[in-house]
Write a protein that holds these residues in place. Structure first.
Motif, mmCIF file in Angstrom:
data_model
loop_
_atom_site.group_PDB
_atom_site.id
_atom_site.type_symbol
_atom_site.label_atom_id
_atom_site.label_comp_id
_atom_site.label_asym_id
_atom_site.label_seq_id
_atom_site.Cartn_x
_atom_site.Cartn_y
_atom_site.Cartn_z
ATOM 1 N N ASP A 1 39.879 47.940 45.111
ATOM 2 C CA ASP A 1 40.746 46.849 45.562
ATOM 3 C C ASP A 1 41.520 46.284 44.380
ATOM 4 O O ASP A 1 41.435 45.097 44.082
ATOM 5 C CB ASP A 1 39.902 45.773 46.241
ATOM 6 C CG ASP A 1 40.760 44.740 46.954
ATOM 7 O OD1 ASP A 1 40.265 43.635 47.215
ATOM 8 O OD2 ASP A 1 41.940 45.029 47.225
ATOM 9 N N TRP A 2 42.289 47.154 43.727
ATOM 10 C CA TRP A 2 42.950 46.787 42.483
ATOM 11 C C TRP A 2 44.060 45.774 42.696
ATOM 12 O O TRP A 2 44.818 45.853 43.662
ATOM 13 C CB TRP A 2 43.524 48.026 41.796
ATOM 14 C CG TRP A 2 42.481 49.056 41.550
ATOM 15 C CD1 TRP A 2 42.307 50.217 42.234
ATOM 16 C CD2 TRP A 2 41.419 48.993 40.588
ATOM 17 N NE1 TRP A 2 41.210 50.890 41.742
ATOM 18 C CE2 TRP A 2 40.655 50.170 40.727
ATOM 19 C CE3 TRP A 2 41.058 48.068 39.603
ATOM 20 C CZ2 TRP A 2 39.546 50.448 39.928
ATOM 21 C CZ3 TRP A 2 39.940 48.334 38.817
ATOM 22 C CH2 TRP A 2 39.198 49.510 38.988
ATOM 23 N N GLY A 3 44.172 44.839 41.746
ATOM 24 C CA GLY A 3 45.242 43.849 41.748
ATOM 25 C C GLY A 3 46.419 44.319 40.922
ATOM 26 O O GLY A 3 46.613 45.521 40.729
ATOM 27 N N GLN A 4 47.205 43.364 40.430
ATOM 28 C CA GLN A 4 48.404 43.692 39.657
ATOM 29 C C GLN A 4 48.079 44.154 38.248
ATOM 30 O O GLN A 4 48.843 44.890 37.642
ATOM 31 C CB GLN A 4 49.327 42.465 39.586
ATOM 32 C CG GLN A 4 49.876 42.026 40.912
ATOM 33 C CD GLN A 4 50.792 43.086 41.515
ATOM 34 O OE1 GLN A 4 51.654 43.634 40.838
ATOM 35 N NE2 GLN A 4 50.602 43.378 42.789
ATOM 36 N N GLY A 5 46.950 43.713 37.753
ATOM 37 C CA GLY A 5 46.615 44.044 36.370
ATOM 38 C C GLY A 5 47.454 43.247 35.388
ATOM 39 O O GLY A 5 48.307 42.441 35.762
ATOM 40 N N THR A 6 47.207 43.477 34.110
ATOM 41 C CA THR A 6 47.981 42.830 33.059
ATOM 42 C C THR A 6 48.362 43.887 32.025
ATOM 43 O O THR A 6 47.517 44.677 31.594
ATOM 44 C CB THR A 6 47.208 41.649 32.438
ATOM 45 O OG1 THR A 6 48.048 40.953 31.513
ATOM 46 C CG2 THR A 6 45.930 42.087 31.746
ATOM 47 N N GLN A 7 49.639 43.899 31.654
ATOM 48 C CA GLN A 7 50.160 44.936 30.768
ATOM 49 C C GLN A 7 49.825 44.617 29.318
ATOM 50 O O GLN A 7 50.099 43.513 28.836
ATOM 51 C CB GLN A 7 51.671 45.053 30.932
ATOM 52 C CG GLN A 7 52.345 46.017 29.964
ATOM 53 C CD GLN A 7 52.020 47.473 30.280
ATOM 54 O OE1 GLN A 7 52.136 47.902 31.419
ATOM 55 N NE2 GLN A 7 51.633 48.230 29.251
ATOM 56 N N VAL A 8 49.275 45.583 28.637
ATOM 57 C CA VAL A 8 49.043 45.496 27.195
ATOM 58 C C VAL A 8 49.873 46.588 26.533
ATOM 59 O O VAL A 8 49.738 47.760 26.874
ATOM 60 C CB VAL A 8 47.556 45.679 26.859
ATOM 61 C CG1 VAL A 8 47.355 45.792 25.341
ATOM 62 C CG2 VAL A 8 46.739 44.525 27.417
#
Length: 121
Positions: A110-117
């Motif tokens: 159930d993955w969300g948007q995540g955060t870009q590194v």
């Protein structure tokens, strides 16, 4: 069901540090194992780190050992990923996950948007 929102990503030079946060909704956060995964462009999503419900046990992928630290604050419903000595190959979207056990984290979908590194060399 726990809703998760990642934050804290950004652009950093190689050798630098970032701290990611994952805020969870719900009153049962303290009963969940939590994990961080990442996905680089053109690659499969991969496991980064995990922490059990109490915070007493942590697990890391070999490629981040001694550089990344996972922790949690059950009073704040938040899990963190402190990333030090960042490398260009750490560039990815980072996602958090929740499950009843550490082993079950690998079945999370159930993955969300995540955060870009993004790590510049």
């Amino acid at each position: 069901q726990v809703q998760l929102v990642e934050s804290g990503g950004g652009l950093v030079q190689a050798g630098g540090s970032l701290r990611l946060s994952c805020a969870a909704s719900g009153r049962t956060f303290s009963s969940y194992a939590m994990g961080w995964f990442r996905q680089a462009p053109g690659k499969e999503r991969e496991f980064v780190a995990a922490i059990n419900y109490s915070g007493r046990s942590t697990y890391y992928a070999d490629f981040v050992k001694d550089r990344f630290t996972i922790s949690r604050d059950n009073a704040k419903n938040t899990v963190y990923l402190q990333m030090n000595s960042l490398k260009s190959e750490d560039t990815a979207v980072y996602y958090c996950a929740a499950a009843s056990t550490v082993a079950a984290l690998h079945e999370y979908d159930d993955w969300g948007q995540g955060t870009q590194v993004t790590v510049s060399s």
